[in-house]
Design an enzyme around this catalytic site. Structure first.
Site, PDB file in Angstrom:
ATOM      1  N   ASP A  58       0.757  -1.172   0.090  1.00  0.00           N
ATOM      2  CA  ASP A  58       0.303   0.145  -0.133  1.00  0.00           C
ATOM      3  C   ASP A  58       1.023   1.102   0.161  1.00  0.00           C
ATOM      4  O   ASP A  58       1.668   1.333  -0.341  1.00  0.00           O
ATOM      5  CB  ASP A  58      -1.319  -0.133   0.964  1.00  0.00           C
ATOM      6  CG  ASP A  58       0.088  -0.427   1.768  1.00  0.00           C
ATOM      7  OD1 ASP A  58       0.986   0.471   2.447  1.00  0.00           O
ATOM      8  OD2 ASP A  58      -0.568  -0.654   3.562  1.00  0.00           O
ATOM      9  N   LYS A 113      -5.994   1.006  -1.917  1.00  0.00           N
ATOM     10  CA  LYS A 113      -7.383   1.762  -2.452  1.00  0.00           C
ATOM     11  C   LYS A 113      -7.402   0.707  -3.559  1.00  0.00           C
ATOM     12  O   LYS A 113      -6.961   0.642  -4.357  1.00  0.00           O
ATOM     13  CB  LYS A 113      -6.745   2.863  -2.564  1.00  0.00           C
ATOM     14  CG  LYS A 113      -6.649   3.205  -1.285  1.00  0.00           C
ATOM     15  CD  LYS A 113      -7.066   4.498  -0.573  1.00  0.00           C
ATOM     16  CE  LYS A 113      -6.958   5.445   1.142  1.00  0.00           C
ATOM     17  NZ  LYS A 113      -6.302   6.484   1.174  1.00  0.00           N
ATOM     18  N   MET A 120      -1.906   6.471  14.367  1.00  0.00           N
ATOM     19  CA  MET A 120      -2.821   6.700  13.686  1.00  0.00           C
ATOM     20  C   MET A 120      -3.617   7.204  14.368  1.00  0.00           C
ATOM     21  O   MET A 120      -5.249   7.512  14.621  1.00  0.00           O
ATOM     22  CB  MET A 120      -3.792   5.331  13.418  1.00  0.00           C
ATOM     23  CG  MET A 120      -3.185   3.939  12.328  1.00  0.00           C
ATOM     24  SD  MET A 120      -4.252   2.894  12.309  1.00  0.00           S
ATOM     25  CE  MET A 120      -3.280   2.003  13.846  1.00  0.00           C
TER      26      MET A 120
HETATM   27  N1  SAH Z   1       3.612  -1.693  10.612  1.00  0.00           N
HETATM   28  C1  SAH Z   1       3.338   0.327  10.804  1.00  0.00           C
HETATM   29  C2  SAH Z   1       2.202   1.083  11.664  1.00  0.00           C
HETATM   30  C3  SAH Z   1       1.181   1.418  10.525  1.00  0.00           C
HETATM   31  S1  SAH Z   1      -0.783   1.725  11.655  1.00  0.00           S
HETATM   32  C4  SAH Z   1       4.612   0.699  11.538  1.00  0.00           C
HETATM   33  O1  SAH Z   1       5.609  -0.306  12.411  1.00  0.00           O
HETATM   34  O2  SAH Z   1       5.546   1.924  12.033  1.00  0.00           O
HETATM   35  C5  SAH Z   1      -0.105   3.604  10.566  1.00  0.00           C
HETATM   36  C6  SAH Z   1       0.791   4.628  11.382  1.00  0.00           C
HETATM   37  O3  SAH Z   1       2.030   4.350  11.616  1.00  0.00           O
HETATM   38  C7  SAH Z   1       0.286   5.720  10.702  1.00  0.00           C
HETATM   39  O4  SAH Z   1      -0.603   6.800  10.843  1.00  0.00           O
HETATM   40  C8  SAH Z   1       1.478   6.635  11.494  1.00  0.00           C
HETATM   41  O5  SAH Z   1       1.197   7.317  13.419  1.00  0.00           O
HETATM   42  C9  SAH Z   1       2.283   5.944  11.674  1.00  0.00           C
HETATM   43  N2  SAH Z   1       3.225   5.787  10.390  1.00  0.00           N
HETATM   44  C10 SAH Z   1       3.986   4.685   9.579  1.00  0.00           C
HETATM   45  N3  SAH Z   1       4.923   5.700   9.113  1.00  0.00           N
HETATM   46  C11 SAH Z   1       5.395   6.333   9.313  1.00  0.00           C
HETATM   47  C12 SAH Z   1       6.155   7.401   9.092  1.00  0.00           C
HETATM   48  N4  SAH Z   1       7.116   7.346   8.463  1.00  0.00           N
HETATM   49  N5  SAH Z   1       6.266   9.103   9.676  1.00  0.00           N
HETATM   50  C13 SAH Z   1       5.876   8.898  10.576  1.00  0.00           C
HETATM   51  N6  SAH Z   1       4.534   7.659  11.437  1.00  0.00           N
HETATM   52  C14 SAH Z   1       4.365   6.283  10.730  1.00  0.00           C
END
Ligand code: SAH
Length: 273
Positions: free
Chosen positions: A43, A64, A179
């Site tokens: 995604d 999406k 999130m």
């Molecule tokens: N599996 C991912 C999290 C997925 S949930 C992980 O371990 O990072 C999606 C959320 O991850 C986003 O809403 C945000 O809060 C966070 N996120 C993912 N990548 C990010 C980044 N580069 N910078 C800041 N927040 C990030």
């Protein structure tokens, strides 16, 4: 290294985390699998720099559907099984670590129930890395001896909210919210009501390690204004706790602040998010 170089195996699904977005923070194994797997399902969260390196004929965007709504998880699960049963080596690529708010656990259970061989390839989660590149350690000997990773997606005023903000406020440790840009007013209010000090430092780190990384810092009482003034948007993590104050003390010498990612970027790359 035994037979690791024999990856990717046909008929196998690799649940791979991309790390926070900087291609240099892919694991060696993730990079190798991305280069050699028959197909990569992804995604948007791995970020533009990583996604753009995937050959178009070997990648499927399952983030999406046409029309803009999110592809149902059931459809992605079925696609993984279908491709594996065709004998393909399949990478399911998620942002950060697949097992941290990444539905990797659900995918693993689905595959196991259908006897499809799979492998989990752990990665650097944004929950730790985004604060880190902004100069914020999620634990600190003087300030935080625990850290909680929570979803900010839920409505904290709902009776059945799965996140107990009152209990979190009482731990005294760092709270990292994923999130959680949209509902920032709701859960900061819930924490204040639970008795957390209004002057508690809070930081928002948007697109950590991506071109266009942005950071806003403030306090529990005023972070919503800071979010609006700085125009912070998802994806971003919220760091709540004394550790967020560390940033101010290291910033002057923090060489991996946004500029490094921005230097790497094409002038327009940050607009594509
Ligand atoms: N599996 C991912 C999290 C997925 S949930 C992980 O371990 O990072 C999606 C959320 O991850 C986003 O809403 C945000 O809060 C966070 N996120 C993912 N990548 C990010 C980044 N580069 N910078 C800041 N927040 C990030």
């Amino acid at each position: 290294m035994d037979d690791e170089t024999a990856d990717p195996r046909p008929g196998t699904v690799y649940l791979v985390g991309s790390g926070p977005g900087d291609p240099d923070l892919l694991t060696v194994k993730a990079k190798r699998l991305l280069e050699t797997a028959d197909v990569v399902l992804h995604d948007k969260l791995p970020g533009p720099e990583i996604i753009e390196t995937l050959p178009e004929d070997r990648r499927e965007d399952v983030g999406k559907r046409a029309g803009g709504e999110r592809t149902p998880q059931s459809e992605i699960n079925e696609r993984l099984v279908e491709l594996a049963r065709e004998g393909k080596s399949v990478v399911r690529l998620k942002g950060g670590d697949s097992f941290v708010f990444g539905r990797g656990g659900e995918e693993a259970e689905y595959l196991a129930a259908r006897e499809v061989p799979f492998e989990v390839v752990p990665a650097v989660t944004s929950a730790i890395a985004a604060p880190a590149v902004a100069g914020i350690p999620v634990t600190h000997r003087d300030h935080a001896s625990s850290v909680s990773f929570v979803t900010g997606h839920e409505d904290p005023t709902k009776e059945e909210s799965a996140v107990d903000w009152e209990a979190l406020a009482a731990t005294g440790g760092t709270i990292v919210v994923l999130m959680g840009v949209g509902r920032l007013p709701d859960y900061t209010e819930a924490l204040l009501e639970a008795g957390m000090a209004p002057e508690t430092p809070v930081a928002l780190v948007e697109r950590g390690t991506w071109p266009g990384q942005q950071v806003a810092t403030s306090t529990l009482e005023t972070i919503v204004d800071a979010r609006d003034e700085e125009g912070i948007e998802p994806p971003a993590v919220t760091v709540i706790g004394e550790v967020a104050g560390t940033r101010e003390r290291v910033l002057e010498f923090l060489a991996n602040e946004s500029d490094r990612a921005t230097e790497r970027a094409e002038p327009t790359a940050s607009d594509e998010v």
